[in-house]
Motif scaffolding. Structure first.
Motif, PDB file in Angstrom:
ATOM      1  N   GLU A 115       0.750  -0.517  -0.030  1.00 21.80           N
ATOM      2  CA  GLU A 115      -0.224  -0.607  -0.210  1.00 21.80           C
ATOM      3  C   GLU A 115       0.743   1.417  -0.083  1.00 21.80           C
ATOM      4  O   GLU A 115       1.696   1.226   0.795  1.00 21.80           O
ATOM      5  N   PRO A 116       0.155   1.851  -0.257  1.00 17.95           N
ATOM      6  CA  PRO A 116       1.746   3.295  -0.862  1.00 17.95           C
ATOM      7  C   PRO A 116       1.366   4.292   0.734  1.00 17.95           C
ATOM      8  O   PRO A 116       0.405   3.922   1.637  1.00 17.95           O
ATOM      9  N   GLY A 117       2.403   5.197   0.893  1.00 20.61           N
ATOM     10  CA  GLY A 117       2.512   5.415   1.936  1.00 20.61           C
ATOM     11  C   GLY A 117       1.736   6.780   2.328  1.00 20.61           C
ATOM     12  O   GLY A 117       1.281   7.608   1.330  1.00 20.61           O
ATOM     13  N   PRO A 118       1.217   7.603   3.263  1.00 19.32           N
ATOM     14  CA  PRO A 118      -0.324   8.915   3.099  1.00 19.32           C
ATOM     15  C   PRO A 118       0.597  10.069   2.172  1.00 19.32           C
ATOM     16  O   PRO A 118      -0.241  10.370   1.153  1.00 19.32           O
ATOM     17  N   LEU A 119       1.790  10.340   1.598  1.00 17.78           N
ATOM     18  CA  LEU A 119       1.884  11.499   1.107  1.00 17.78           C
ATOM     19  C   LEU A 119       1.844  10.734  -0.648  1.00 17.78           C
ATOM     20  O   LEU A 119       1.973  11.236  -1.084  1.00 17.78           O
ATOM     21  N   GLU A 120       2.162   9.727  -0.883  1.00 17.79           N
ATOM     22  CA  GLU A 120       2.014   9.182  -2.075  1.00 17.79           C
ATOM     23  C   GLU A 120       0.917   9.167  -2.578  1.00 17.79           C
ATOM     24  O   GLU A 120       0.597   8.859  -3.608  1.00 17.79           O
ATOM     25  N   ALA A 121       0.003   8.363  -1.116  1.00 20.91           N
ATOM     26  CA  ALA A 121      -0.883   8.280  -1.420  1.00 20.91           C
ATOM     27  C   ALA A 121      -1.807   9.242  -1.857  1.00 20.91           C
ATOM     28  O   ALA A 121      -2.673   9.362  -3.032  1.00 20.91           O
ATOM     29  N   VAL A 122      -1.790  10.736  -1.343  1.00 20.57           N
ATOM     30  CA  VAL A 122      -2.304  11.950  -1.369  1.00 20.57           C
ATOM     31  C   VAL A 122      -1.299  12.148  -3.391  1.00 20.57           C
ATOM     32  O   VAL A 122      -3.023  12.425  -4.694  1.00 20.57           O
ATOM     33  N   ALA A 123      -0.473  11.970  -3.606  1.00 25.54           N
ATOM     34  CA  ALA A 123       0.196  11.933  -5.100  1.00 25.54           C
ATOM     35  C   ALA A 123      -0.731  11.106  -6.086  1.00 25.54           C
ATOM     36  O   ALA A 123      -1.057  11.569  -7.200  1.00 25.54           O
ATOM     37  N   LEU A 124      -0.613  10.564  -5.951  1.00 22.36           N
ATOM     38  CA  LEU A 124      -1.094   9.052  -6.771  1.00 22.36           C
ATOM     39  C   LEU A 124      -2.831   9.377  -6.863  1.00 22.36           C
ATOM     40  O   LEU A 124      -3.649   9.597  -7.998  1.00 22.36           O
ATOM     41  N   GLY A 188      -6.787  12.702  -3.933  1.00 26.01           N
ATOM     42  CA  GLY A 188      -5.649  12.405  -2.952  1.00 26.01           C
ATOM     43  C   GLY A 188      -5.707  12.428  -1.925  1.00 26.01           C
ATOM     44  O   GLY A 188      -5.651  11.220  -0.509  1.00 26.01           O
ATOM     45  N   LEU A 189      -6.357  12.608  -0.239  1.00 27.64           N
ATOM     46  CA  LEU A 189      -6.621  13.135   0.651  1.00 27.64           C
ATOM     47  C   LEU A 189      -7.812  11.705   1.095  1.00 27.64           C
ATOM     48  O   LEU A 189      -7.209  11.007   1.734  1.00 27.64           O
ATOM     49  N   TYR A 190      -8.845  11.934   0.134  1.00 23.60           N
ATOM     50  CA  TYR A 190      -9.275  10.226  -0.174  1.00 23.60           C
ATOM     51  C   TYR A 190      -8.435   8.823   0.502  1.00 23.60           C
ATOM     52  O   TYR A 190      -8.774   7.913   1.283  1.00 23.60           O
ATOM     53  N   LEU A 191      -8.055   8.818  -0.824  1.00 23.44           N
ATOM     54  CA  LEU A 191      -7.044   7.571  -1.232  1.00 23.44           C
ATOM     55  C   LEU A 191      -6.083   7.514   0.294  1.00 23.44           C
ATOM     56  O   LEU A 191      -5.698   6.397   0.323  1.00 23.44           O
ATOM     57  N   MET A 192      -5.534   8.412   0.936  1.00 17.93           N
ATOM     58  CA  MET A 192      -4.519   8.519   2.223  1.00 17.93           C
ATOM     59  C   MET A 192      -5.471   8.136   2.982  1.00 17.93           C
ATOM     60  O   MET A 192      -4.585   7.264   3.796  1.00 17.93           O
ATOM     61  N   PHE A 193      -6.282   8.183   3.400  1.00 23.32           N
ATOM     62  CA  PHE A 193      -7.174   8.157   4.366  1.00 23.32           C
ATOM     63  C   PHE A 193      -7.730   6.861   4.156  1.00 23.32           C
ATOM     64  O   PHE A 193      -7.771   6.460   5.500  1.00 23.32           O
ATOM     65  N   TYR A 194      -8.234   6.473   3.481  1.00 24.09           N
ATOM     66  CA  TYR A 194      -8.730   4.873   2.674  1.00 24.09           C
ATOM     67  C   TYR A 194      -7.680   4.053   3.684  1.00 24.09           C
ATOM     68  O   TYR A 194      -8.062   3.141   3.817  1.00 24.09           O
ATOM     69  N   THR A 195      -6.197   4.114   2.713  1.00 26.04           N
ATOM     70  CA  THR A 195      -5.058   3.678   2.179  1.00 26.04           C
ATOM     71  C   THR A 195      -4.879   2.972   4.328  1.00 26.04           C
ATOM     72  O   THR A 195      -4.424   2.228   4.625  1.00 26.04           O
ATOM     73  N   GLN A 196      -4.695   4.412   5.057  1.00 28.92           N
ATOM     74  CA  GLN A 196      -4.521   4.201   6.029  1.00 28.92           C
ATOM     75  C   GLN A 196      -5.095   3.726   7.158  1.00 28.92           C
ATOM     76  O   GLN A 196      -5.088   3.074   8.514  1.00 28.92           O
TER      77      GLN A 196
END
Length: 298
Positions: A115-124, A188-196
């Motif tokens: 799974e991508p890290g927080p910043l990587e998830a935002v960018a993706l 970006g924020l959704y993917l970060m919050f979701y993966t975390q």
């Protein structure tokens, strides 16, 4: 082998051998289903953000009141006004988003499937949404105008022709900047919050039969947070797409909303949008996770 058998075999091979095609189809399916279910909330959100002289009435500011007015005037089918452009936008748009996201993740994960890290998830998330947002901006404009009740078009094709004839390419792409300011950070924020959120869940729970409700719950949390942060950009986008001749750019819209409504103007339509985007994204991601797992992408 006859032509129809060959075409069917080719289509099956294409889906089986190309993960981007699988991602596109899974994304389109999940997006279509969730869009149909939650279209009434998007309609009400647009009506709340439209100027007070729309066909809903001069003093309708409550979500419940607008629901009632739509039912009174257009009955139950009226709640799904704008469904055709919504579907025309979602099928390629969500499919393109998920396939872009899958492609970008494959480039950055180095094949380990992590799974991508927080910043990587935002960018993706921002990059994938920007790709689909730019490609689908004409359908976004048409969808917003259909839902507003301000414009009366006979269909998607007529709307496209009318806007292009009267406003040119600029009309079909108006509101692109606030659309990207809304959608790219949201994704970006959704993917970060979701993966975390998923990362915080014990792994044996994710592998259990209850993983679908867990995915949905993670999506709810992610959607609530991302919707609130990006609400002002949604208000600006709606204003620009409904009245492109009224504003010279995003700065004009920012000052207009603040002067007319104050700070609360940037959060008009927050409740229905938060409900729709949160539930829609949670459902879309839950269905996508299940479909891609059955397709062998996970």
């Amino acid at each position: 082998m006859n032509d129809s058998s060959y075409e069917s075999s080719f289509a099956m091979d294409l889906v089986a051998n190309y993960p981007l095609v699988k991602s596109f189809l899974a994304g389109s399916f999940s997006g279509t289903f969730s869009t149909i279910v939650f279209q009434p909330l998007d309609l009400v959100k647009t009506r709340l953000q439209a100027p007070v002289n729309t066909s809903i009435g001069a003093n309708q500011t409550s979500m419940i009141t607008i629901f009632g007015k739509i039912l009174e005037k257009d009955h139950l089918p009226g709640l799904w006004k704008g469904m055709t452009p919504s579907i025309a936008r979602v099928i390629p748009g969500v499919g393109l988003y998920f396939s872009s996201l899958h492609w970008l993740r494959s480039l950055t994960s180095k094949g380990n499937g992590s799974e991508p890290g927080p910043l990587e998830a935002v960018a993706l998330g921002m990059a994938a949404r920007s790709i689909s947002g730019i490609c689908l901006i004409p359908m976004t404009v048409i969808k917003t105008r259909f839902e507003s009740g301000v414009y009366q078009y006979g269909g998607v094709i007529q709307a496209f022709r009318t806007i292009y004839r009267n406003e040119g390419v600029r009309g079909l792409s108006c509101g692109l900047l606030p659309t990207l300011f809304r959608d790219a950070p949201f994704s970006g924020l959704y993917l970060m919050f979701y993966t975390q959120a998923k990362a915080a869940v014990p792994e044996d729970w994710m592998d259990s039969k209850a993983n679908a409700p867990i995915h949905f719950s993670c999506g709810i949390v992610a959607g609530l947070l991302a919707s609130f942060v990006t609400q002002p950009a949604d208000v600006l986008k709606t204003k620009m797409q409904l009245y492109p001749e009224k504003f010279n750019g995003i700065i004009d819209v920012i000052f207009y909303v603040h002067k007319k409504y104050g700070m609360k103007g940037y959060f008009k339509g927050l409740a229905p949008r938060m409900l729709r985007r949160t539930l829609m994204a949670a459902m879309a991601w839950t269905i996508y996770e299940q479909v891609t797992k059955s397709m062998g992408l996970k």
